[in-house]
Design an enzyme around this catalytic site. Sequence first.
Site, PDB file in Angstrom:
ATOM      1  N   CYS A 155      -0.526  -0.308   5.547  1.00 62.67           N
ATOM      2  CA  CYS A 155      -1.039  -0.965   4.268  1.00 62.67           C
ATOM      3  C   CYS A 155      -1.128  -2.508   4.360  1.00 62.67           C
ATOM      4  O   CYS A 155      -1.649  -3.066   3.647  1.00 62.67           O
ATOM      5  CB  CYS A 155      -0.807  -0.420   3.037  1.00 62.67           C
ATOM      6  SG  CYS A 155      -1.005   1.453   2.692  1.00 62.67           S
ATOM      7  N   HIS A 295       1.813  -6.740  -3.270  1.00 63.88           N
ATOM      8  CA  HIS A 295       1.334  -5.462  -2.788  1.00 63.88           C
ATOM      9  C   HIS A 295       1.285  -4.387  -4.077  1.00 63.88           C
ATOM     10  O   HIS A 295       0.385  -3.932  -4.250  1.00 63.88           O
ATOM     11  CB  HIS A 295       2.289  -5.072  -1.795  1.00 63.88           C
ATOM     12  CG  HIS A 295       2.183  -3.858  -0.959  1.00 63.88           C
ATOM     13  ND1 HIS A 295       0.672  -3.756  -0.182  1.00 63.88           N
ATOM     14  CD2 HIS A 295       2.420  -2.415  -0.796  1.00 63.88           C
ATOM     15  CE1 HIS A 295       0.395  -2.619   0.088  1.00 63.88           C
ATOM     16  NE2 HIS A 295       1.362  -1.738  -0.266  1.00 63.88           N
ATOM     17  N   GLU A 306       9.602  -4.762  -4.299  1.00 61.88           N
ATOM     18  CA  GLU A 306       8.838  -6.397  -4.091  1.00 61.88           C
ATOM     19  C   GLU A 306       9.280  -7.125  -5.085  1.00 61.88           C
ATOM     20  O   GLU A 306       9.707  -8.326  -4.581  1.00 61.88           O
ATOM     21  CB  GLU A 306       7.220  -5.810  -4.160  1.00 61.88           C
ATOM     22  CG  GLU A 306       6.794  -7.311  -3.871  1.00 61.88           C
ATOM     23  CD  GLU A 306       5.075  -7.168  -3.706  1.00 61.88           C
ATOM     24  OE1 GLU A 306       4.395  -8.000  -3.549  1.00 61.88           O
ATOM     25  OE2 GLU A 306       4.673  -5.949  -4.220  1.00 61.88           O
ATOM     26  N   LYS A 326      -4.088  -4.467  -7.687  1.00 60.33           N
ATOM     27  CA  LYS A 326      -4.488  -3.039  -7.541  1.00 60.33           C
ATOM     28  C   LYS A 326      -4.650  -2.036  -8.685  1.00 60.33           C
ATOM     29  O   LYS A 326      -5.199  -1.135  -8.802  1.00 60.33           O
ATOM     30  CB  LYS A 326      -3.437  -2.446  -6.586  1.00 60.33           C
ATOM     31  CG  LYS A 326      -3.591  -2.970  -4.988  1.00 60.33           C
ATOM     32  CD  LYS A 326      -2.353  -2.167  -4.180  1.00 60.33           C
ATOM     33  CE  LYS A 326      -2.493  -2.688  -2.788  1.00 60.33           C
ATOM     34  NZ  LYS A 326      -2.042  -3.995  -2.748  1.00 60.33           N
ATOM     35  N   HIS A 331      -5.809   1.106  -4.232  1.00 65.25           N
ATOM     36  CA  HIS A 331      -5.256   0.771  -3.251  1.00 65.25           C
ATOM     37  C   HIS A 331      -6.234   0.915  -1.867  1.00 65.25           C
ATOM     38  O   HIS A 331      -6.796   2.191  -1.684  1.00 65.25           O
ATOM     39  CB  HIS A 331      -4.029   1.350  -2.991  1.00 65.25           C
ATOM     40  CG  HIS A 331      -3.184   0.870  -1.842  1.00 65.25           C
ATOM     41  ND1 HIS A 331      -3.208   0.002  -1.027  1.00 65.25           N
ATOM     42  CD2 HIS A 331      -2.112   1.494  -1.458  1.00 65.25           C
ATOM     43  CE1 HIS A 331      -2.485  -0.261  -0.137  1.00 65.25           C
ATOM     44  NE2 HIS A 331      -1.618   0.666  -0.374  1.00 65.25           N
ATOM     45  N   PHE A 392       3.497   1.901   5.225  1.00 66.60           N
ATOM     46  CA  PHE A 392       4.427   2.790   5.667  1.00 66.60           C
ATOM     47  C   PHE A 392       4.966   2.681   7.176  1.00 66.60           C
ATOM     48  O   PHE A 392       4.156   1.876   7.846  1.00 66.60           O
ATOM     49  CB  PHE A 392       3.762   4.022   5.860  1.00 66.60           C
ATOM     50  CG  PHE A 392       3.475   4.710   4.474  1.00 66.60           C
ATOM     51  CD1 PHE A 392       4.164   4.229   3.273  1.00 66.60           C
ATOM     52  CD2 PHE A 392       2.661   5.880   4.328  1.00 66.60           C
ATOM     53  CE1 PHE A 392       4.107   5.081   2.092  1.00 66.60           C
ATOM     54  CE2 PHE A 392       2.445   6.578   3.148  1.00 66.60           C
ATOM     55  CZ  PHE A 392       2.881   6.133   1.860  1.00 66.60           C
TER      56      PHE A 392
END
Length: 404
Positions: A155, A295, A306, A326, A331, A392
């Site tokens: 991502c 994110h 985050e 998002k 996403h 990831f």
Amino acid sequence: MGAVTPLGNDVKTFWQQAVSGASGAGLITRFNAEQFRTQIACEVKGFAPEKYLDRNEIKRSDLFTQFALFAAAEAMEDAGLDVSTMDPFDIGVIWGAAQGGMQTFETEVTNYVEGGYVPRFSPFFVPRLITNMASGLISLKYGLQGINYTTVSACATANTAIMDAFNYIRMGKAKAFITGGSEAPITPASIGGFSAMKAMSTRNDDPTHASRPFDKGRDGFVMAEGAGALLLEEYEHAKKRGAHIYAEIVGASMTADAYHMTAPHPEGLGASKAMELALQEAQLNPAEVDYINPHATSTPIGDIAELNAVGKVFRDTGNLSISGTKSMTGHLLGAAAAVEAILAIKAITDGVVPPTINMTDRDEAIPQSFRIVAGEALERKVDVSMSNAFGFGGHNATVVFKRV
């Protein structure tokens, strides 16, 4: 810039919808998802590829590539770049996609199995499947013969692509790049896989409120699809041809968590370092950043990790606005950072920070000093914006934009 998103299939519509706080979520229509824990997604609506793609391009390409070609076409049109006046080796394509032709893979393999293992694969199976085909076909469409490849960092992918294009231009290897990312992951295998991981929201009865970054009741992300494209150009070259310049990219960095296969470091050590290095490269102090597009996928662990990272970098968050977009787009995996870069840039040009929607019960783990723009867009001057993307495998990528 060019965009194909769950909020609209051009930059103007996308931005208007984002500023208004619209949600792109709904029940999945691409296939019957009743058997899955998660039955919702942010799908692209009313996509008409024939606006920019010819019949053969549509026939021979997976949906993720069609999204890429479409967004790239809008970006090229917006840039007004006449390729015929340039050395084609001076213009490249660095694109991003985390999954590639997942739809093609599923269809071909399913047909093979259901056909009694008769080896009748389409001759377009491999070209439609492979992740680098988006960059290849963008290059082919415009005759761009410069550096051409695809990045994959889960991502964080699109920010990686943007950063690479930025660096190659600074190194003098090109005058311009089409860069960004695309993804078409709303398929049974992709939805099923993430469902099995329990990574996605299961608010199937209330899709538009399912993606809720920073909210106490968040229960996972909402899958999305689409593409974002940017034309990055060397400043003097753009200035000489009289290009309309939205913003300047001034810093970018990548780090790794080296912590867990899918979970971020809880203290955000890798993420904070990526932000620090990007600001260092941009020669900016944290206090000079006005807006962060984080994110913020709406996962219980990720959002707080985050913000822990943000807190390490931005000791004084008084001037800093944060919004988790998002909540509206869902996403987009490898394309997420591309569409969020557009929002970060538009915040500079339009003086508006888009909102975080669905944050009705702010997580008490978030310090009150953090200014989360919630509910409605915020009008304010934005000179510097930052866009974060994490993936990831522990990939962290940060890009910084500045008013020209």
